[in-house]
Design an enzyme around this catalytic site. Structure first.
Site, PDB file in Angstrom:
ATOM      1  N   HIS A  99     -57.919 -13.775  17.012  1.00 59.93           N
ATOM      2  CA  HIS A  99     -57.918 -12.506  17.747  1.00 59.93           C
ATOM      3  C   HIS A  99     -58.628 -12.704  19.096  1.00 59.93           C
ATOM      4  O   HIS A  99     -59.712 -13.283  19.130  1.00 59.93           O
ATOM      5  CB  HIS A  99     -58.627 -11.430  16.917  1.00 59.93           C
ATOM      6  N   ASN A 136     -56.486 -15.660  10.931  1.00 60.79           N
ATOM      7  CA  ASN A 136     -55.870 -15.070  12.123  1.00 60.79           C
ATOM      8  C   ASN A 136     -56.767 -15.349  13.329  1.00 60.79           C
ATOM      9  O   ASN A 136     -57.974 -15.499  13.178  1.00 60.79           O
ATOM     10  CB  ASN A 136     -55.742 -13.553  11.936  1.00 60.79           C
ATOM     11  N   ASP A 171     -57.643  -6.860  11.497  1.00 60.64           N
ATOM     12  CA  ASP A 171     -58.718  -7.589  12.192  1.00 60.64           C
ATOM     13  C   ASP A 171     -60.103  -7.307  11.603  1.00 60.64           C
ATOM     14  O   ASP A 171     -61.093  -7.196  12.334  1.00 60.64           O
ATOM     15  CB  ASP A 171     -58.711  -7.251  13.710  1.00 60.64           C
ATOM     16  N   SER A 230     -48.653 -20.779  22.141  1.00 53.74           N
ATOM     17  CA  SER A 230     -49.599 -21.752  22.725  1.00 53.74           C
ATOM     18  C   SER A 230     -50.680 -22.146  21.708  1.00 53.74           C
ATOM     19  O   SER A 230     -51.154 -23.283  21.716  1.00 53.74           O
ATOM     20  CB  SER A 230     -50.226 -21.218  24.023  1.00 53.74           C
ATOM     21  N   ASN A 231     -51.062 -21.224  20.841  1.00 54.50           N
ATOM     22  CA  ASN A 231     -52.027 -21.601  19.789  1.00 54.50           C
ATOM     23  C   ASN A 231     -51.384 -22.585  18.813  1.00 54.50           C
ATOM     24  O   ASN A 231     -52.023 -23.538  18.371  1.00 54.50           O
ATOM     25  CB  ASN A 231     -52.539 -20.357  19.047  1.00 54.50           C
ATOM     26  N   MET A 262     -47.429 -10.766  15.218  1.00 51.20           N
ATOM     27  CA  MET A 262     -47.763  -9.385  15.550  1.00 51.20           C
ATOM     28  C   MET A 262     -47.367  -8.388  14.456  1.00 51.20           C
ATOM     29  O   MET A 262     -46.881  -7.306  14.742  1.00 51.20           O
ATOM     30  CB  MET A 262     -47.097  -9.025  16.893  1.00 51.20           C
TER      31      MET A 262
HETATM   32  C1  GAR Z   1     -53.137 -14.906  21.480  1.00 52.96           C
HETATM   33  O1  GAR Z   1     -53.938 -14.512  22.553  1.00 52.96           O
HETATM   34  C2  GAR Z   1     -53.663 -14.340  20.169  1.00 52.96           C
HETATM   35  O2  GAR Z   1     -55.052 -14.278  20.117  1.00 52.96           O
HETATM   36  C3  GAR Z   1     -53.068 -12.959  20.215  1.00 52.96           C
HETATM   37  O3  GAR Z   1     -51.755 -13.174  20.663  1.00 52.96           O
HETATM   38  C4  GAR Z   1     -51.752 -14.284  21.558  1.00 52.96           C
HETATM   39  C5  GAR Z   1     -50.681 -15.235  21.114  1.00 52.96           C
HETATM   40  O4  GAR Z   1     -50.532 -16.264  22.058  1.00 52.96           O
HETATM   41  N1  GAR Z   1     -53.079 -12.339  18.914  1.00 52.96           N
HETATM   42  C6  GAR Z   1     -53.341 -11.056  18.742  1.00 52.96           C
HETATM   43  O5  GAR Z   1     -53.542 -10.276  19.654  1.00 52.96           O
HETATM   44  C7  GAR Z   1     -53.361 -10.613  17.291  1.00 52.96           C
HETATM   45  N2  GAR Z   1     -53.923  -9.315  17.174  1.00 52.96           N
HETATM   46  P1  GAR Z   1     -49.744 -17.579  21.707  1.00 52.96           P
HETATM   47  O6  GAR Z   1     -48.371 -17.140  21.161  1.00 52.96           O
HETATM   48  O7  GAR Z   1     -49.614 -18.283  23.012  1.00 52.96           O
HETATM   49  O8  GAR Z   1     -50.524 -18.336  20.693  1.00 52.96           O
END
Ligand code: GAR
Length: 204
Positions: free
Chosen positions: A113, A111, A149, A15-16, A94
């Site tokens: 977080h 990144n 992080d 989604s990001n 991840m």
């Molecule tokens: C997001 O909430 C991002 O911040 C988190 O994974 C999700 C990915 O969502 N990242 C972490 O926790 C990294 N430590 P997405 O695939 O919908 O973008």
């Protein structure tokens, strides 16, 4: 003017990534996405990329769970170079990147977080914050360094945690913020509108 080329690494639903795709189309980010790479063959992020006509690659990550095997990391770097990537954005990727990767792209990896760093590093940050009982959490975009992080913070935004919240509700509210601040951080980089003094990323 030549646009900044970004490469996005994503492990999941993306989604990001989608927010970044949409904001490049809307002109809110002066950059083009050179490629999307995933360590998961079935990541929905790859489908989102293909739908937007962005080169999408699954690259085998190796046998370790938390990082890329060195020879696989080399394949990631090769692919990013092939697409002339100048800035790497980890968007729900991840895995931890090793120093060789960081040396090639030092100061050019971001990144996102889902917590206000330096609190609640690592996995399930939203749930960590919820269970801890904090009244305010949020999201952070930071540069990636050798730690997990721990790199210099570029943009941060807070959300308040209400009495009747659930971890899922908090996660959704934080995600909405993530979608905004990642694009802001990329645009800041694209415009070169910052300097780094020690750990501080200062907007010019
Ligand atoms: C997001 O909430 C991002 O911040 C988190 O994974 C999700 C990915 O969502 N990242 C972490 O926790 C990294 N430590 P997405 O695939 O919908 O973008």
């Amino acid at each position: 003017m030549k646009k900044l080329i970004i490469g996005i690494l994503a492990s999941g639903r993306g989604s990001n990534l989608q927010a970044i795709i949409d904001n490049t189309k809307k002109g809110k980010i002066d950059a083009e996405i050179g490629c999307v790479i995933s360590d998961k063959e079935d990541a929905f992020a790859l489908e989102r990329a293909r739908k937007a006509n962005i080169p999408a690659h699954y690259i085998y990550p190796g046998t370790h769970k938390t990082f890329l095997d060195p020879e696989c990391e080399a394949e990631y770097i090769k692919c990013l170079k092939k697409h002339n990537v100048e800035l790497i954005c980890l968007a729900g990727f991840m895995r931890v990147l090793h120093p060789p990767f960081l040396r090639v792209y030092r100061g050019r990896i971001m990144n996102i977080h889902p917590a206000l760093l330096p609190s609640f590093k690592g996995l399930h940050a939203q749930k960590q914050a919820f269970d801890y009982g904090v009244k305010v959490s949020g999201a952070t975009v930071h540069f990636v360094d050798e730690g997990v992080d721990t790199g210099p913070i570029i943009v941060q935004r807070a959300v308040e945690i209400e009495n009747d919240d659930t971890p899922d509700m908090l996660e959704q509210r934080i995600l909405k913020i993530e979608h905004k601040i990642y694009s802001e951080a990329i645009q800041l980089f694209a415009e070169g509108r910052f300097k780094i003094i020690g750990r501080r990323v200062i907007k010019k």
